[in-house]
Write an enzyme that holds these catalytic residues in place. Sequence first.
Site, mmCIF file in Angstrom:
data_model
loop_
_atom_site.group_PDB
_atom_site.id
_atom_site.type_symbol
_atom_site.label_atom_id
_atom_site.label_comp_id
_atom_site.label_asym_id
_atom_site.label_seq_id
_atom_site.Cartn_x
_atom_site.Cartn_y
_atom_site.Cartn_z
ATOM 1 N N LYS A 33 38.983 44.583 35.661
ATOM 2 C CA LYS A 33 38.716 43.666 36.764
ATOM 3 C C LYS A 33 40.010 43.086 37.333
ATOM 4 C CE LYS A 33 37.790 39.810 33.927
ATOM 5 N NZ LYS A 33 38.783 38.799 34.264
ATOM 6 N N THR A 34 41.000 42.849 36.480
ATOM 7 C CA THR A 34 42.277 42.359 37.006
ATOM 8 C C THR A 34 42.907 43.428 37.896
ATOM 9 O OG1 THR A 34 42.555 41.184 34.927
ATOM 10 C CG2 THR A 34 44.459 41.285 36.377
ATOM 11 N N ASP A 217 38.581 34.955 40.368
ATOM 12 C CA ASP A 217 38.460 35.610 39.063
ATOM 13 C C ASP A 217 37.529 34.783 38.175
ATOM 14 O OD1 ASP A 217 38.968 37.337 37.030
ATOM 15 O OD2 ASP A 217 40.938 36.530 36.519
ATOM 16 N N GLU A 218 36.904 35.384 37.184
ATOM 17 C CA GLU A 218 36.045 34.669 36.222
ATOM 18 C C GLU A 218 35.033 33.772 36.931
ATOM 19 O OE1 GLU A 218 36.277 35.526 33.201
ATOM 20 O OE2 GLU A 218 38.365 35.798 32.574
ATOM 21 N N GLN A 248 29.903 36.861 29.850
ATOM 22 C CA GLN A 248 31.116 36.242 29.321
ATOM 23 C C GLN A 248 31.253 34.788 29.746
ATOM 24 O OE1 GLN A 248 34.751 38.785 29.124
ATOM 25 N NE2 GLN A 248 33.520 40.213 30.320
ATOM 26 N N ARG A 601 37.086 42.030 22.677
ATOM 27 C CA ARG A 601 38.543 41.945 22.789
ATOM 28 C C ARG A 601 39.217 43.098 22.064
ATOM 29 N NH1 ARG A 601 38.520 40.114 26.920
ATOM 30 N NH2 ARG A 601 36.291 40.407 26.731
#
Length: 724
Positions: A33-34, A217-218, A248, A601
């Site tokens: 996503k980044t 973002d997020e 998340q 992670r």
Amino acid sequence: MMDFLQKLNPQQQQAVTVGAGPVLVLAGPGSGKTRVLTARIAYLISHHRVYPYNILAVTFTNKAAREMETRVMSLLGPRARGLTLGTFHSTCARILRQEADHLPFTSNFVIFDSDDQIDIVRQALADLNLDEKRYRPTAIQAYISAAKNELIFPQDYPIQTYRDEVIKNVYARYQEILLAINGLDFDDLLLWAVWLFDEHPEVCAKYSRRFEQVLVDEFQDTNMAQYTLLKQLTSFHRNIFVVGDIDQSIYRWRGADYRNVLRFEKDYPEAQIILLEQNYRSTQSILDVAMAVIDHNPHRKPKRLFTQRGRGIRVVLHHAMDDRQEAAFVVDTIADLVARGEARPGDFAIMYRTNAQSRLLEEAFLHAGMPYKLVGAQRFYGRREVKDILAYLRLVRNPEDELSLTRAINVPPRGIGEKTLATLKVCARRASMSPGNLLLELSRGDTSPFWQQFPTRAATVLQQFGALLVHWRAHLNELPPLSLMDLILQDIQYRDYLEDGSDEGRERWENIMELRRLAAEYTERGLDAFLEDVALVSDQDTLDDSASVPTLLTLHAAKGLEFPIVFIVGLNDRVLPHVRSFDDPEAMQEERRLFYVGITRAKDRLYLVVPLNRHAYGFYEPLEESRFISDIPSSLLEYSGVEQVEAFRLAASAPADWQKNRVTSTPPLQPQFQPGARVLHPIWGEGMVLNSKIQDDDEIVDIFFEDVGLKRVAASLARLKLKV
DNA sequence: ATGGACAATGTTTTT
DNA sequence: CATTGTCCAT
């Protein structure tokens, strides 16, 4: 040079090149996503000739912002200069300083952290003659923060009970205090920004025109204030590109609301929705465990995570005798894998639910002589010595800052006790000036008209401190932050004060040296920038990627990061899921998401560790395995550690004797709570029992709470206390 | 005003 | 257990 598009998969490409208007990218963990966000920015600049000046990208941590900036720079080089890229809080701070003319504070306001907030609540309670015992400052602060996140000002605070009325009054006083010392808390940064855009449409229009492309973002972690802010900023053009993943979302307790994702779909019905499911991070074994866990949450849009990385090594479930053995297992395993050349120390991360859990781990690392690093800004900036020196700097910058004055004035002790301080404040109020300015005035000695108002002893010490303040302020503009700090440290002989020969004293001084190192980087940007950045650091910002040693961090701090080998420790009921979430289904689901975040992670190997006992509050007590473990099919796990447990698990389908033996306190069979009894609940406060019945070896109690109304709870879980 | 001894009390996550 | 608050002697 435009080959960055070629490196993307079809979904990513679609997200990056989609046309104008609202876009919602639902991105699973490790789905790049980044990469999509940065490629999107690069694409807008290179293919659509959007000026970087007209682009705003917001993240939740400075680290994420910096990383995006670096990546865009590496794609485009100097053409990307002029982007606005930052956290919600820092972006708002910048806007508020710019537009201070329209606001009830000046542009050099100070940002107060959560410890300061508690102090201000205390002050407000004292001003209103309220008892701290009855109205716990932390609880009140939580209510104030929640109100601000919901954009509720004191005058609009909803009142249903007497308690609400008290909170409203404290909130109102709290805001007065903040404005009087020209300070804002974290929540104010967002709140005032929304207020500004609401009250001054022309200002809103200005920013809305400037930021013609907004990227977030997020997104699942935005709160009401942030969501509103985004709507205001994009009302003009509706070019809003958000990336998020409901699975998340782990910041509900901070006001974040994943339903903003659903709200987005409703508010922008024309939005393009793009799903990123391919994972580039983890092996399939790890993804299977992750999906098994998250699929137990209700009301989800199912998402299939897949990878081309292959199965990989099976996830290990290790049972340790207790929390010490758990720490030993972690350290031994790391030492072993490193010794065998299968991994390097920097490949490892150890994650836990609460900060307190890091202690035993740290001891184990120390014992083994193995270096490690610990993520956590709070831990550093929360240290007394760090707060002291920051208070000095803030006070020098702004003598009106009564909070910092109170903190600094008698550290190290210079004979200004409670009594003298109180006199100073009263005296200042009578002269309608701030205590800090009165102090500056008193530095003139007996020529000051205020001199007479103090006993000679008090006047002398106050004069001395005032003189110091004057002296420092004389250098305020000519000295860089580091030199000013050194000047202060020297003048107050802080080192002698801290270093009392103990290890603790030495450690404290080392923290000051660390603070100096940070200040050294602000020679050009100046004191104000230093103080602002220091107030807005996130835990992740303190993470040093370069040090190649194992990382210790909370599950919350782990979001957005990845490591080749991950340990998740303390997998017990009441730890993860945490006790405080047991009687709230929403909170329980969030605990599961937290576990999911931890699992995802890991790139290559994952160890889930369950201690069977622990040392807590001076007792050795048995622990239950986390209920989330039973969500994972045993075929996905490699068992290790204490053997009987494996037998327990296999026998678990038949209710065996061991279950009785392991339960420490058998639930009462007689109702403990009679109708009419007053009870105290840790979250919902005081209430009255309406009804109670025994069911399935537990007591089910219906309670009417003053604050939240009727609730049904299980006595074994709810930690009710009978009031006498 | 200060510092030491003792008691109470509370235990999530953090921009 | 560890931190924080309170009381008391200096």
